[in-house]
Design a protein around this motif. Structure first.
Motif: not given
Length: 275
Positions: A26-27, A29-31, A171-172, A174, A177
């Motif tokens: 998961p990380i 696609w989070q980063r 990556q960090y 917010r 999309s």
């Protein structure tokens, strides 16, 4: 978000772009890394020895880097503290530098202790095994002070990697999309970034990274956020000179938390006597 895939007739996979997401991790696609950096910066994955470009400033701090073109970006980051330009940074230089940036007596004292106690010997170790009795930093070997759990924007030789800098914001921060990365970062996002770069069994790196980025936030935050351009100019050191000159003017430096000198808190001047 996944990379586009195509398949050949013999069932072997080919890729239209590098795969940067693993469905079971998961990380990844989070980063997400920034994939359009090359639109503004030529070969952004190639380390820059003397300039610190970004997507918004592809030429970096042009006047500053031209003036100090004989120094690496990491050395440029430290030049502000070398007040007499002799290539050696004494604890007193660091003290005066922090005070000139507006930090109060206590913070400046702790900064001198931490920086010189932990970072003097690596720059000395390049030429001798004997520690410096005065805990001085040697600019010629400042790249030896690169530590673990950092951002990775500097390589092991003090060069600046644009793609790594852009990935911080991709990556960090917010965002919705499809939106480009934000150019401002909150304290909570900054803390997630610091935690995200921690590596195993590296307590010094954890502390050093936390100290560096907390100092950055205290110096340049405005309305609880740091601006990407300010951070870029901290990497190449040009912002330190700008702040020092701004603090000599009537208006002072109106960012940061007013830890001394100008007396600003959140952009508002609340006292007129520095500590």
């Amino acid at each position: 978000m996944t990379a586009k895939r195509t398949f050949s007739t013999n069932s072997s996979q080919t890729w239209d772009e590098p795969t940067y997401v693993a469905s079971r991790v998961p990380i990844t696609w989070q980063r997400l890394p920034r994939t359009d950096t090359e639109n503004n910066i030529l070969k952004p994955y190639v380390p820059r020895a003397t300039s610190a470009p970004s997507f918004e400033q592809p030429r970096g701090s042009e006047k500053f880097s031209t003036r100090y073109h004989e120094y690496s970006v990491m050395q440029q980051h430290c030049l502000y503290w070398d007040r007499d330009e002799d290539g050696i940074i004494w604890p007193r230089d660091t003290w005066v530098g922090f005070r000139d940036l507006g930090f109060n007596v206590l913070f400046s004292f702790l900064a001198v202790l931490f920086i010189h106690a932990s970072m003097s010997f690596p720059t000395r170790f390049a030429t001798t095994y004997v520690p410096d009795p005065f805990f001085r930093l040697y600019l010629a070997y400042i790249h030896k002070d690169k530590h673990g759990s950092d951002s990775g924007v500097f390589d092991s030789y003090g060069r600046f990697i644009p793609s790594r800098f852009e990935d911080i914001w991709s990556q960090y921060t917010r965002r919705s999309s499809g939106e480009p990365p934000r150019t401002r970062m909150t304290l909570s996002e900054l803390w997630e970034f610091v935690k995200g770069n921690r590596v195993a069994a590296d307590p010094f790196g954890w502390v050093a990274a936390a100290f560096e980025w907390l100092t950055t936030f205290l110096l340049v935050q405005q309305r609880g956020e740091v601006e990407k351009e300010d951070v870029r100019k901290i990497f190449d050191g040009s912002l330190f000179f700008e702040i020092r000159e701004a603090r000599k003017t009537k208006d002072g430096w109106n960012k940061g938390w007013g830890l001394g000198g100008d007396g600003f808190i959140g952009g508002e001047k609340v006292w007129y006597i520095g500590l």
